[in-house]
Design an enzyme around this catalytic site. Structure first.
Site, PDB file in Angstrom:
ATOM      1  N   PHE A  46     -19.282 -13.674  -2.973  1.00 41.25           N
ATOM      2  CA  PHE A  46     -18.398 -14.287  -3.962  1.00 41.25           C
ATOM      3  C   PHE A  46     -18.565 -15.826  -3.978  1.00 41.25           C
ATOM      4  CE2 PHE A  46     -13.911 -16.058  -3.904  1.00 41.25           C
ATOM      5  CZ  PHE A  46     -13.922 -16.401  -5.245  1.00 41.25           C
ATOM      6  N   GLY A  71     -22.014  -8.436  -0.148  1.00 38.47           N
ATOM      7  CA  GLY A  71     -22.349  -9.095  -1.412  1.00 38.47           C
ATOM      8  C   GLY A  71     -22.907  -8.098  -2.414  1.00 38.47           C
ATOM      9  N   ASN A 134     -28.747 -18.753  14.590  1.00 40.01           N
ATOM     10  CA  ASN A 134     -30.017 -18.786  13.843  1.00 40.01           C
ATOM     11  C   ASN A 134     -29.970 -19.806  12.706  1.00 40.01           C
ATOM     12  OD1 ASN A 134     -31.020 -16.831  15.518  1.00 40.01           O
ATOM     13  ND2 ASN A 134     -30.544 -15.114  14.139  1.00 40.01           N
ATOM     14  N   TYR A 180     -12.884 -11.450  13.167  1.00 44.34           N
ATOM     15  CA  TYR A 180     -13.177 -12.506  12.189  1.00 44.34           C
ATOM     16  C   TYR A 180     -12.734 -13.866  12.722  1.00 44.34           C
ATOM     17  CZ  TYR A 180     -13.166 -14.902   7.616  1.00 44.34           C
ATOM     18  OH  TYR A 180     -13.388 -15.766   6.574  1.00 44.34           O
TER      19      TYR A 180
END
Ligand SMILES: NC(=O)c1ccc[n+]([C@@H]2O[C@H](COP(=O)([O-])OP(=O)(O)OC[C@H]3O[C@@H](n4cnc5c(N)ncnc54)[C@H](O)[C@@H]3O)[C@@H](O)[C@H]2O)c1
Length: 346
Positions: A46, A71, A134, A180
């Site tokens: 989004f 996504g 990364n 999260y």
């Protein structure tokens, strides 16, 4: 590639009133900067897809790295035809295969809606830890500016309202939302350590609730859920007594804030959000009114560790970046409802 801060002040924005409205006069300037090639992890999501579009509009080449776990290809379908846009399908926790000169890395990959991260707990932790490692390595090797998409969830269920960047938060480390919240807190610590020990040019933006076109109707977040329900004539499901608050920032404002923080060169963390606070019940009623719906409100159980209040103090963003949101809740919701209406007709 070096990152000489060649700042230009391009956009004029109007300052919002308390409550998120636009105040005439009191104009401020937002800092911006020209980028050659930006990598956007999570660019098919989004917020990421709006960021990719804004960077292309500003003349940058953009590589979107996304595993499409939350996504959607539709989000970037129009971008695939634009010169300078490349999609790399990869899980950033495993690899980040970009081998061209890069001067900006926007690390936005991560499930973000509670429904997604509760469904993908280990993926969320790995994306926030290994994926951030990364992305930082890519930025360090390329000598690029790095921006971490952090979140207001690092403040947890806050004991102070509004929250400024000095507040350390109130997070349950083993609750259902911890995958999260703690992944983002770890990402902030890793980003800070990279800057300290490796000299990586980093910035942490703490995004508060953002909404707008391209959200998924079933992603579980309040705005798309309410809009979908209102347009279908179904009851709007408000959790608890509906008096818990959120602050909702329209996606164009969020994108402008992120790009201003990237351009500035600040390390952050910096809050990016709309200080106009609204109760969930108030939001449900506003969506019903704006959608012209006959839906009613239905109260359902409140999720565990759901924050009671959520409101950004954006003094830092205002002072340093000249940024503040300017899309009112009414205008942003209208645009979002229009988009959802058009989507359901497709
Ligand atoms: N939308 C908000 O209100 C909000 C608020 C605070 C922070 N944020 C942060 O902004 C970012 C984007 O949020 P969003 O609302 O656009 O969510 P989203 O789910 O729409 O987008 C996330 C994108 O990341 C991709 N992704 C997830 N894990 C990945 C991995 N391991 N490798 C590659 N791609 C991966 C997904 O496929 C998706 O395209 C997230 O980091 C989120 O934490 C968003």
């Amino acid at each position: 590639m070096g990152h000489v801060p060649s700042f230009t002040r391009l956009h004029q924005v109007a300052a919002p009133e308390a409550g998120g409205g636009v105040r005439l006069g009191g104009m401020s300037t937002v800092i911006s900067r020209k980028w050659e090639h930006a990598v956007v992890t999570g660019g098919a999501g989004f917020v990421g897809s709006h960021l990719c579009a804004a960077l292309l509009d500003a003349g940058a080449a953009v590589t979107c790295v996304d595993d499409l776990s939350t996504g959607r290809p539709e989000n970037i379908a129009p971008l695939l035809e634009r010169p300078g846009f490349t999609l790399v399908r990869a899980n950033v926790a495993q690899e980040l295969p970009v081998d061209r000169p890069t001067d900006l890395v926007l690390h936005f990959a991560s499930p973000a809606s509670p429904a997604d991260y509760l469904r993908l707990p280990l993926h969320t932790l790995e994306t926030g830890s290994l994926g951030t490692r990364n992305a930082l390595k890519l930025a360090q090797d390329a000598e690029a500016r790095f921006v971490l998409a952090s979140t207001s969830e690092v403040y947890g269920d806050p004991q102070q309202n509004p929250q400024d960047e000095r507040y350390w938060g109130h997070v349950n480390p083993v609750g259902p939302r911890s995958v999260y919240d703690e992944a983002k807190r770890f990402g902030e610590a890793l980003t800070t350590a990279h800057a300290e020990t490796r000299g990586t040019d980093t910035c942490i933006v703490r995004l508060f609730n953002t909404y707008g076109p391209r959200m998924r109707g079933h992603d579980g977040r309040a705005v798309p859920t309410f809009v979908r329900q209102a347009l279908a004539g179904e009851p709007l499901t408000v959790t608890g007594d509906g008096l818990q608050t959120r602050s909702l920032c329209y996606v164009d404002d969020t994108v402008a804030g992120v790009l201003a923080a990237a351009a500035h060169g600040m390390r952050g963390p910096v809050n990016i959000g709309n200080p106009g606070e609204i109760t969930m019940l108030g939001l449900a009623r506003l969506v019903i009114a704006l959608a012209g719906s006959r839906s009613e409100v239905r109260y359902i159980e409140r999720p565990v560790d759901d924050p009671a209040v959520r409101c950004p103090d954006i003094t830092l963003a205002r002072d340093k970046l000249g940024w503040e949101p300017h899309v009112t809740a009414e205008e942003g919701l209208r645009r979002t409802i229009d988009w959802f209406r058009a989507e359901t007709r497709r």
